[in-house]
Design a protein around this motif. Structure first.
Motif, PDB file in Angstrom:
ATOM      1  N   LEU A 158     -17.748  -3.532 -10.652  1.00 22.24           N
ATOM      2  CA  LEU A 158     -18.102  -2.128 -10.911  1.00 22.24           C
ATOM      3  C   LEU A 158     -16.918  -1.224 -11.218  1.00 22.24           C
ATOM      4  CD1 LEU A 158     -20.792  -1.585  -8.117  1.00 22.24           C
ATOM      5  CD2 LEU A 158     -21.145  -2.129 -10.522  1.00 22.24           C
ATOM      6  N   LYS A 159     -15.713  -1.728 -10.959  1.00 20.47           N
ATOM      7  CA  LYS A 159     -14.548  -0.861 -11.076  1.00 20.47           C
ATOM      8  C   LYS A 159     -14.176  -0.623 -12.540  1.00 20.47           C
ATOM      9  CE  LYS A 159     -10.279  -1.485  -8.761  1.00 20.47           C
ATOM     10  NZ  LYS A 159      -9.639  -1.830  -7.477  1.00 20.47           N
ATOM     11  N   LEU A 195     -18.956  -3.959   5.549  1.00 24.07           N
ATOM     12  CA  LEU A 195     -19.191  -2.990   4.470  1.00 24.07           C
ATOM     13  C   LEU A 195     -17.985  -2.887   3.538  1.00 24.07           C
ATOM     14  CD1 LEU A 195     -21.133  -0.253   6.431  1.00 24.07           C
ATOM     15  CD2 LEU A 195     -21.939  -1.397   4.361  1.00 24.07           C
ATOM     16  N   VAL A 196     -16.792  -2.941   4.112  1.00 18.75           N
ATOM     17  CA  VAL A 196     -15.602  -2.880   3.262  1.00 18.75           C
ATOM     18  C   VAL A 196     -15.534  -4.120   2.378  1.00 18.75           C
ATOM     19  CG1 VAL A 196     -13.082  -2.888   3.241  1.00 18.75           C
ATOM     20  CG2 VAL A 196     -14.300  -1.443   4.849  1.00 18.75           C
ATOM     21  N   ILE A 197     -15.846  -5.280   2.957  1.00 17.80           N
ATOM     22  CA  ILE A 197     -15.806  -6.520   2.173  1.00 17.80           C
ATOM     23  C   ILE A 197     -16.836  -6.452   1.038  1.00 17.80           C
ATOM     24  CG2 ILE A 197     -16.095  -9.025   2.251  1.00 17.80           C
ATOM     25  CD1 ILE A 197     -13.650  -8.042   3.773  1.00 17.80           C
ATOM     26  N   VAL A 198     -18.044  -5.973   1.376  1.00 14.07           N
ATOM     27  CA  VAL A 198     -19.081  -5.834   0.345  1.00 14.07           C
ATOM     28  C   VAL A 198     -18.595  -4.909  -0.768  1.00 14.07           C
ATOM     29  CG1 VAL A 198     -21.367  -4.888  -0.143  1.00 14.07           C
ATOM     30  CG2 VAL A 198     -21.018  -6.317   1.866  1.00 14.07           C
ATOM     31  N   ALA A 199     -18.026  -3.773  -0.363  1.00 16.89           N
ATOM     32  CA  ALA A 199     -17.557  -2.803  -1.355  1.00 16.89           C
ATOM     33  C   ALA A 199     -16.479  -3.412  -2.240  1.00 16.89           C
ATOM     34  CB  ALA A 199     -17.026  -1.551  -0.651  1.00 16.89           C
ATOM     35  N   LYS A 200     -15.526  -4.100  -1.611  1.00 20.37           N
ATOM     36  CA  LYS A 200     -14.450  -4.683  -2.403  1.00 20.37           C
ATOM     37  C   LYS A 200     -14.975  -5.760  -3.360  1.00 20.37           C
ATOM     38  CE  LYS A 200     -10.588  -3.708  -2.205  1.00 20.37           C
ATOM     39  NZ  LYS A 200      -9.933  -2.599  -2.956  1.00 20.37           N
ATOM     40  N   PHE A 205     -17.438  -2.697  14.788  1.00 19.65           N
ATOM     41  CA  PHE A 205     -16.315  -3.293  14.069  1.00 19.65           C
ATOM     42  C   PHE A 205     -16.820  -4.196  12.950  1.00 19.65           C
ATOM     43  CE2 PHE A 205     -13.086  -6.495  13.269  1.00 19.65           C
ATOM     44  CZ  PHE A 205     -11.952  -5.705  13.112  1.00 19.65           C
ATOM     45  N   ALA A 249     -19.758  -4.345  11.460  1.00 21.80           N
ATOM     46  CA  ALA A 249     -20.493  -3.663  10.397  1.00 21.80           C
ATOM     47  C   ALA A 249     -19.536  -3.002   9.415  1.00 21.80           C
ATOM     48  CB  ALA A 249     -21.438  -2.628  10.994  1.00 21.80           C
ATOM     49  N   SER A 250     -18.541  -2.301   9.942  1.00 28.97           N
ATOM     50  CA  SER A 250     -17.586  -1.625   9.071  1.00 28.97           C
ATOM     51  C   SER A 250     -16.795  -2.633   8.253  1.00 28.97           C
ATOM     52  CB  SER A 250     -16.619  -0.784   9.898  1.00 28.97           C
ATOM     53  OG  SER A 250     -17.331   0.191  10.581  1.00 28.97           O
ATOM     54  N   PHE A 251     -16.352  -3.687   8.944  1.00 26.24           N
ATOM     55  CA  PHE A 251     -15.600  -4.739   8.267  1.00 26.24           C
ATOM     56  C   PHE A 251     -16.411  -5.306   7.106  1.00 26.24           C
ATOM     57  CE2 PHE A 251     -13.482  -8.743   7.697  1.00 26.24           C
ATOM     58  CZ  PHE A 251     -12.172  -8.508   8.105  1.00 26.24           C
ATOM     59  N   SER A 298     -16.675  -4.133  -6.192  1.00 21.26           N
ATOM     60  CA  SER A 298     -15.749  -3.403  -7.064  1.00 21.26           C
ATOM     61  C   SER A 298     -15.199  -4.303  -8.167  1.00 21.26           C
ATOM     62  CB  SER A 298     -14.613  -2.790  -6.253  1.00 21.26           C
ATOM     63  OG  SER A 298     -13.654  -3.776  -5.936  1.00 21.26           O
TER      64      SER A 298
END
Lengths: 600, 90
Positions: free
Chosen positions: B80-81, B69-74, B63, B65-67, B77
């Motif tokens: 980078l977006k 990773l999403v925060i890092v991605a957001k 849980f 790790a996924s959480f 972004s």
């Protein structure tokens, strides 16, 4: 001459030549029979351990040779080609299928290359075939993306070639018996940190291979070019280029620690970029980078279990990734749409595509009873196993501890970015109002066959373990893979990753955006530099040069080229201008040649 | 696909969604309960690292790790977006 004296790739090249001309039913027969024949030929060679040496431009090259990893890679390349052909056969494009045969032939040729020259030739054939596959995608961006793909891989190919030439020369100079041999570069394992002129050749070979593997900073080409193939084109593309690179890295650079770090980066990069992506096939392309990252870590570790894990994972990955791209390709075929923001609710009318997509998604997430579980786990196990070995030897292995925790995190992230995200946004989510019909029977059959493979490899991995480089090690691992402990660990990791997906769903809503990557440098940065910095400087220089040359007699208007000729060669300079330029360059050369040594 | 199955796949039905959440959470609860009964071996026992033997390590790690990773991605972004026509605009 016997069949086993010929590289099996030649069967595919012959099929490509035939396919370019035949139409109708014969096309189906050739496209489906050729991969089977090739597989039979490959195994005939593997069984007798054939090795053929032929003279080529004054060298003795060895285009038929069986490496430890050849059986598993040759087998999966043939299966992949057959399944992809079945999926692709109903479409009208004439060029794509022959190109795919050439592409697969190149990949297979590399697997059987016993020397660096054959390897390089097949490697380049692969680049040509794959570029044509991208071009025949006829998507909006296919042409430009294909050119970028070709440009980058041409650069990679040149680096590889220079590296090979240097390596061969060094080996000849050192008096090696077989200087051309495509074998392990053990010199790199012991001293990869020392960047010296002696190791330049090996570094160039390594970089050439890494570009094809999608290692940083060259990961972006995968997300750039694969979604530009046709529905079936990207299925072929997903299989061969990166996995051939994995094969060559396995032969050449197993145990090179650098690959562990690159692999970890790729595993995490793929997840982050896939989370942000909107194009369904680009999501899957980014997850290729993620999966290849796992394989790279395995190769970087380089133990028998790790190599087995990386090759088994490559085998399983090719099938479930092809399945996922077939599912996405079917959606594209039926709806003409690629963006998650335009899709959704397709479960209503495309059940086969949906279920096959879900099975592929479970397999890539390595759910128990799927192929990912029985293969990717082997790499992760190899990390901790090697950690224990190094602890016994008293060697520092903190990087392995970090690697293990990051790989477990990445395993959870795979479920998030590919396992749930892809099926969710394409088949469920909102109702897009689309009610496309299910795809033709051949596409459905291809998906069902590959979905069956995903489950079979998960339930009975034995036959796959049998053809791995170190089958005894794999069999021993196979005895423990379905332990209660391991299954529960995976379920805990994955299902709770799923929970976080739905908890964070509002944050994951797709927008019509892309994410910048290192390719910005050559797609935007370099052109911008050229237009805004380099060009103004050159124009100023040009004006200055004009002013200087106008000073000299003979540079006047009467000595200029006739207008017609000037138009054709695109310049209206007087002949004296280049003459003067060359004179000045010669002068500069003389200065450098004679004066500079005097000063130093 | 037969209609009953299709009915259960209609994820726009709020009532159905609620049921799926309930069933899903029960499954997760079972996983957590069973996890208590599993004897987890430490992967780096020789280094004295045994966090992976604590109960519920894998569910919590999955849980988190996924959480994360999403925060890092957001977060990334933000920088980078770009609109998806960014490269096509030239």
């Amino acid at each position: 001459m016997q069949m086993t004296d010929l590289p099996p790739a030649f069967v595919l090249f012959a099929a490509a030549a035939l396919l370019a001309f035949v139409r109708g039913k014969a096309r189906w027969v050739i496209a489906l029979a050729a991969p089977v024949l090739t597989l039979a030929d490959a195994w005939a060679i593997i069984d007798i351990g054939a090795s053929t040496v032929v003279p080529f431009m004054g060298y003795q090259i060895n285009p038929v040779h069986v490496h430890a990893a050849t059986p598993v890679f040759a087998t999966i390349f043939c299966i992949m080609l057959g399944g992809g052909m079945l999926f692709a056969l109903n479409q009208k494009r004439q060029v794509e299928l022959p190109a795919a045969f050439v592409y697969a032939g190149g990949a297979l040729g590399v697997c059987f290359s016993g020397d660096l020259i054959s390897m390089f030739i097949f490697w380049e054939i692969m680049t040509l075939g794959s570029t044509v596959v991208i071009f025949s995608g006829r998507q909006e961006g296919s042409e430009r993306s294909g050119l970028r793909y070709f440009g980058l891989h041409a650069v990679g190919g040149v680096l590889l070639l220079i590296g090979i030439v240097i390596v061969i020369n060094q080996r000849m100079y050192a008096g090696e018996v077989d200087p051309l041999a495509f074998r392990h570069f053990h010199e790199m394992v012991s001293g990869w940190t020392s960047l010296s002129w002696e190791s330049l050749g090996m570094w160039l070979v390594l970089i050439g291979m890494l570009i094809n593997a999608g290692a940083p900073p060259f990961s972006a080409w995968i997300g750039d070019s694969y979604p530009e193939g046709s529905e079936s084109g990207s299925v072929f593309l997903s299989a061969f280029t990166t996995k051939t690179a994995i094969f060559t890295l396995m032969v050449g650079f197993a145990g090179t620690e650098l690959l562990i770090y690159l692999g970890l980066w790729m595993a995490l990069y793929g997840i982050v970029y896939a989370i942000l992506e909107n194009d369904m096939r680009r999501i899957l392309a980014y997850s290729i980078v993620n999966q290849v990252g796992f394989m790279m870590v395995g190769i970087g570790i380089g133990t028998e279990l790790a190599i087995d894990g990386a090759s088994a994972h490559a085998f399983a990955h090719i099938i479930y990734k092809a399945l996922l791209l077939m599912s996405a390709g079917s959606v594209l075929y039926a709806t003409g749409k690629r963006k998650c923001t335009e899709l959704g609710g397709l479960y209503r009318t495309m059940p086969v595509t949906m279920w096959c997509g879900i099975i592929g998604a479970l397999a890539i997430s390595s759910f128990p009873l799927t192929s990912g579980f029985t293969t990717k786990s082997m790499i992760v196990a190899a990390v901790s196993e090697q950690g224990a070995v190094m602890a016994d030897l008293g060697q520092s292995h903190n990087h392995l501890i970090v690697a293990w925790f990051l790989l477990e995190a990445a395993s959870a992230g795979v479920f998030l970015h590919a396992g749930i995200k892809f099926p969710w946004f394409v088949f469920f989510q909102k109702d897009s109002g689309l009610r496309p019909p299910e795809v033709p029977w051949n596409m459905r059959t291809a998906m069902i066959i590959f979905a069956a493979f995903c489950v079979l490899l998960g339930v009975f991995p034995g036959p796959l373990y049998e053809i791995l480089p170190y089958k005894g090690v794999a069999a021993k691992f196979g005895a423990t893979v379905y332990s209660f402990e391991h299954v529960m660990q995976m379920l805990g990791l994955l299902l709770f990753s799923g929970l976080s997906f739905f908890v964070l769903l509002p944050m994951l809503k797709r927008t019509e955006t892309i994410s910048l990557d290192f390719d910005w440098i050559w797609r935007k940065g370099v052109p911008r530099f050229w237009n805004e910095v380099a060009m103004p400087i050159l124009q100023t220089l040009n004006r200055a040069q004009k002013a200087i040359f106008d000073f000299f007699p003979g540079a006047g208007s009467e000595s200029r080229l006739p207008p017609e000729l000037a138009r054709r060669i695109g310049t209206n300079w007087a002949v004296s201008v280049p003459v003067l330029t060359i004179t000045m360059m010669l002068l500069l050369y003389l200065v450098v040649y004679f004066v500079v040594p005097m000063l130093t | 696909m037969s209609d009953p199955i299709r009915k259960y796949l209609n994820l726009n039905d709020p009532k159905l969604i609620k049921w799926y959440w309930i069933v899903g959470l029960i499954v997760l609860g079972i996983i957590m309960a069973v996890d208590l009964a599993v004897h987890h071996h430490a992967h780096f026992a020789k280094d004295g690292i045994d966090i992976d033997t604590t109960p519920e390590f894998y569910p919590l790690y999955g849980f988190a790790a996924s959480f994360f990773l999403v925060i890092v991605a957001k977060t990334l972004s933000i920088a980078l977006k770009r609109k998806d026509s960014y490269y096509a605009d030239d």
